[in-house]
Design an enzyme around this catalytic site. Sequence first.
Site, PDB file in Angstrom:
ATOM      1  N   CYS A  97       0.839  -1.206   0.000  1.00 17.11           N
ATOM      2  CA  CYS A  97       0.000   0.000   0.000  1.00 17.11           C
ATOM      3  C   CYS A  97       0.868   1.248   0.000  1.00 17.11           C
ATOM      4  CB  CYS A  97      -0.898   0.042   1.246  1.00 17.11           C
ATOM      5  SG  CYS A  97      -1.959  -1.380   1.479  1.00 17.11           S
ATOM      6  N   ASP A 134      18.973  37.896 -13.144  1.00 19.14           N
ATOM      7  CA  ASP A 134      17.665  38.105 -13.766  1.00 19.14           C
ATOM      8  C   ASP A 134      17.055  39.420 -13.280  1.00 19.14           C
ATOM      9  OD1 ASP A 134      15.221  36.744 -15.222  1.00 19.14           O
ATOM     10  OD2 ASP A 134      14.443  37.543 -13.331  1.00 19.14           O
TER      11      ASP A 134
END
Length: 491
Positions: free
Chosen positions: A34, A441
Amino acid sequence: MHTDTERCVRAVRSKDARFDGWFFTAVLTTRIYCRPSCPVVPPKPENMVFYPSAAACQQAGFRACKRCRPDTSPGSPEWDVRADTVARAMRLIRDGVVDREGVPGLAARLGYSTRQIERQLLAELGAGPLALARAQRAQTARVLIETTALPMADVAFAAGFSSVRAFNDTVREVFALAPTELRARAAGRRGAPVPIPGVIALRLPYRTPLDPSNLFGHLAATAVPGVEEWRDGAYRRTLALPYGHGIATLAPATDHISCRLHLTDPRDLAHAISRCRWLLDLDADPVAVDEQLRADPVLAPHVDRAPGRRVPRTVDAAEFAVRAVLGQQVSTAAARTHAGRLVTAHGTPVEDPDGGLTHLFPAPEALAALDPGALALPRSRRATLTTLVGALADGRLKLGPGTDWDEARAGLLALPGFGPWTVEVVAMRALGDPDAFLPTDLGVRRAAAGLGLPSTPAALTARAAAWRPWRAYAVQYLWATGSHPVNHLPA
């Protein structure tokens, strides 16, 4: 993490979905495995065994739980944040390289022998490349069985199985149901599959939280005409795939991403799903990322306001490198215009019955023979672009899921016209390096200045050391302080 038994037991008892994909719980008494968040009553700790992959569970003789469907868990975030051989191998396996090229092809891409690759994967994941690819084929088969009306023989070969018998045996072994029984159960849950040729609808799971604003906003704002579009609340784009081409339609939903794939060849399903998950950074661990960034008092309010930001990536690293060059020192609109012209002149036409997509983005081989004089770019940038596509076309520069990040950076920096900004944006969005950083940037520097952070590249880089190894995600939070359309879901 699967070796920390106490921690795994706590996660299972609390049904903590954050650990889905990190490890799998196998139950000795039922022989079922599971995900940690399985809704059933947790087994006794002495009956639990933990494995790092579904393939390892299957190889040990466990079958998938029918309740929590562990095969549909988000992928482990480890493979997207590491650059070692095992992580690169897992990214390539996820892209279907073993199915198309075999284990020798995987080893050749990584620069190792098949024996070395098998040994490393077995040591860390409890399963070799063939077992890992087999687990992926089983999941692909389940998707095709439950979401299409394809005949089972077609499903078998589309999922990558060499024979119908191998397909039947694997499905029965992994899911404890025959393929026809899987389809009947799916039809009973939500009606029979709609037989639309070439169309597959599915859900892409992710770990919560997820903020879709900058993710879909960035993709929509930078969309190349003819290749990408935002339509009816969904991002759509064309995909160049190993066996054909496709169109992906992706829309944010409450606890998943709704995905609709138009494929010319169903054998491309696993690769298309992998590319879509990579594009939207769906295997990330937002809790770990935000916990690290929230420790910075400057970023903390922005993380709390919109937790779970992802890094918008790309479906093709070579395509993004070309687009990064086209976007050097120009606006977003100008970059889209330049890319649109390349697409119209050199892209492969496709048909889109549901929208306005017209072309695949041209491959480097198609761009290698372009006339530089036909490009409306400065001479230096034309030289940068032609050198880049030449290096990509002849294999001197390799960009992709199995690429070593440091080698790729060195290869890009060796090309004329590639500075730190272009190299880092390719590393961040094309190669998936979670620690890529853009201190030069303009948007990052403006955001830093507005927040009282250093705005010079050197000082900002030093300040950002506290954000490692998640600086690419910190960039998303910095960008989000501005009003640019990339930060907002389109109307």
